[in-house]
Each structure stands twice: as structure tokens, then as C-alpha cells.
Write a protein that holds these residues in place. Structure first.
Motif, short mmCIF file in Angstrom:
data_model
loop_
_atom_site.label_atom_id
_atom_site.label_comp_id
_atom_site.label_asym_id
_atom_site.label_seq_id
_atom_site.Cartn_x
_atom_site.Cartn_y
_atom_site.Cartn_z
N VAL A 295 0.86 -1.18 0.00
CA VAL A 295 0.00 0.00 0.00
C VAL A 295 0.89 1.23 0.00
O VAL A 295 1.78 1.36 0.84
CB VAL A 295 -0.92 0.04 1.25
CG1 VAL A 295 -1.88 1.20 1.16
CG2 VAL A 295 -1.65 -1.27 1.43
N ASP A 296 0.65 2.15 -0.92
CA ASP A 296 1.39 3.40 -1.02
C ASP A 296 0.39 4.54 -0.84
O ASP A 296 -0.60 4.62 -1.56
CB ASP A 296 2.07 3.50 -2.39
CG ASP A 296 2.91 4.75 -2.55
OD1 ASP A 296 3.19 5.44 -1.55
OD2 ASP A 296 3.30 5.04 -3.70
N GLY A 297 0.62 5.41 0.13
CA GLY A 297 -0.26 6.55 0.37
C GLY A 297 -1.26 6.32 1.48
O GLY A 297 -2.11 7.16 1.75
N ALA A 298 -1.18 5.17 2.13
CA ALA A 298 -2.09 4.83 3.23
C ALA A 298 -1.53 3.56 3.88
O ALA A 298 -0.40 3.16 3.63
CB ALA A 298 -3.50 4.59 2.73
N ARG A 299 -2.37 2.93 4.72
CA ARG A 299 -2.04 1.63 5.30
C ARG A 299 -3.33 0.85 5.44
O ARG A 299 -4.42 1.41 5.30
CB ARG A 299 -1.34 1.77 6.65
CG ARG A 299 -2.24 2.32 7.74
CD ARG A 299 -1.50 2.44 9.09
NE ARG A 299 -2.35 3.11 10.06
CZ ARG A 299 -3.25 2.50 10.82
NH1 ARG A 299 -3.40 1.19 10.75
NH2 ARG A 299 -4.01 3.19 11.65
N TRP A 300 -3.21 -0.43 5.71
CA TRP A 300 -4.37 -1.26 5.96
C TRP A 300 -4.54 -1.41 7.46
O TRP A 300 -3.64 -1.89 8.15
CB TRP A 300 -4.22 -2.63 5.29
CG TRP A 300 -5.43 -3.48 5.50
CD1 TRP A 300 -5.55 -4.54 6.33
CD2 TRP A 300 -6.72 -3.29 4.91
NE1 TRP A 300 -6.83 -5.04 6.28
CE2 TRP A 300 -7.56 -4.29 5.41
CE3 TRP A 300 -7.24 -2.37 3.98
CZ2 TRP A 300 -8.89 -4.41 5.03
CZ3 TRP A 300 -8.57 -2.49 3.61
CH2 TRP A 300 -9.38 -3.49 4.13
N CYS A 301 -5.69 -0.99 7.98
CA CYS A 301 -5.98 -1.12 9.41
C CYS A 301 -6.48 -2.55 9.66
O CYS A 301 -7.58 -2.91 9.25
CB CYS A 301 -7.03 -0.11 9.84
SG CYS A 301 -7.47 -0.28 11.60
N THR B 224 1.06 5.49 8.76
CA THR B 224 1.78 5.69 10.01
C THR B 224 2.91 6.67 9.72
O THR B 224 3.58 6.54 8.68
CB THR B 224 2.34 4.36 10.53
OG1 THR B 224 1.26 3.44 10.65
CG2 THR B 224 3.02 4.51 11.86
N PRO B 225 3.16 7.67 10.59
CA PRO B 225 4.24 8.62 10.32
C PRO B 225 5.58 7.92 10.04
O PRO B 225 5.94 6.95 10.71
CB PRO B 225 4.32 9.45 11.61
CG PRO B 225 2.94 9.35 12.19
CD PRO B 225 2.46 7.97 11.84
N LYS B 226 6.27 8.41 9.04
CA LYS B 226 7.59 7.96 8.62
C LYS B 226 7.60 6.55 8.02
O LYS B 226 8.65 5.96 7.84
CB LYS B 226 8.60 8.04 9.78
CG LYS B 226 8.79 9.46 10.29
CD LYS B 226 9.82 9.51 11.37
CE LYS B 226 9.92 10.92 11.92
NZ LYS B 226 10.90 11.03 12.98
#
Length: 150
Positions: free
Chosen positions: A56-62, A72-74
Motif C-alpha cells: 500500500v502506497d499513500g495509506a495503510r491497511w488497518c 503511520t508517520p515515517k
């Protein structure tokens, strides 16, 4: 950092489903279910195919809420859990809050146009669960990638 997606796996899943249930193939499409990591996916599904190895690029999977979430930062990329590519009648695809997420082979997100007029880097759009409006993710440039830059 590579995954196998597209090629003949999606086409075979759709044709196999159409033959198995004697349904015209032009009435079929795919739904995409992100799998919980504790589920046994060692055997192939009865219908469709499992896809593993996307980023995932530009977000994350919760993993708690099973929806897209802010990065998540960084952390630039998140690994996407296994996705079940489920063939079904277009009319039977559940109406739920989703983001039509583009999948690219590489992070460049561009490619040359092939003779069919499609980008050589674009793979497919996937319906991914989201509790935010689609434009929220469009503005963040969210995409799934088959491989990361080395």
C-alpha cells in the motif's frame, strides 16, 4: 518484493466460475475481500484466487477495522494482507463503502501506452473497503503496488 497478479489468474478465475455455474461471462465481475491474517489460506478458495504480496502506497491497511487508514508517520509503504479475488455476478456485488484502488506494477505509476491503449504499468482497479470518501484517498495518491523500488 514482487507479487503475481493479473496474467491469466484473474481471467482463469472468471472463466472457471462462469463454466462452473453456467453463467454468461459478460455478467461477471470481481469483488475483493481483504483476508484476516489469522485465517487459513493455505488451500485455494472454491471460487476465485488469493492475491498476496501487494504493498500500500499513500495509506495503510488497518488490521483491526479491516479498512484503509492513514499512513503511520515515517512509514512509506504497508504490506497488504492477502486479498480474495472473488468472481460473482455484477448485480450480486455488495454495495458498501469502497475505494476503487489502482494497482500498478511499479511505484512509477506510469508506463508506455500499449497497442491496446492501456498503460503497461497499470494492472487493475480493486474495490478496497474504506470508511472515508473516495476523494480522500485520491488526494493522497493511494495505490497498491506489485513491487517496491530496490
Amino acid at each position: 518484493h514482487r507479487t503475481s497478479l493479473g496474467g491469466s489468474s484473474g481471467i482463469n478465475a472468471e472463466y472457471g466460475y462462469a463454466r462452473k455455474y453456467t453463467i454468461p461471462i459478460d455478467t461477471l465481475s470481481f469483488d475483493y475481500e481483504v483476508m484476516r491474517e489469522d485465517l487459513d489460506t493455505s488451500k485455494p478458495p472454491d471460487d476465485g484466487a488469493y492475491i498476496n504480496g501487494l504493498f500500500v502506497d499513500g495509506a495503510r491497511w488497518c488490521r483491526e477495522k479491516m479498512v484503509l487508514a492513514e499512513s503511520t508517520p515515517k512509514v512509506l509503504f504497508d504490506t497488504m494482507p492477502m486479498i480474495w479475488m472473488k468472481p460473482m455476478k455484477k448485480l450480486d456485488i455488495p454495495d458498501r463503502s469502497i475505494y476503487w484502488c489502482p494497482v500498478y506494477k511499479t511505484s512509477e505509476r506510469r508506463g508506455t501506452l500499449s497497442t491496446t491503449g492501456h498503460s503497461t504499468n497499470f494492472v487493475i482497479d480493486m474495490r478496497i473497503a474504506s470508511d472515508k470518501p473516495e476523494m480522500h484517498w485520491v488526494l493522497r495518491g493511494l495505490a497498491l503496488l506489485c513491487q517496491l523500488d530496490d
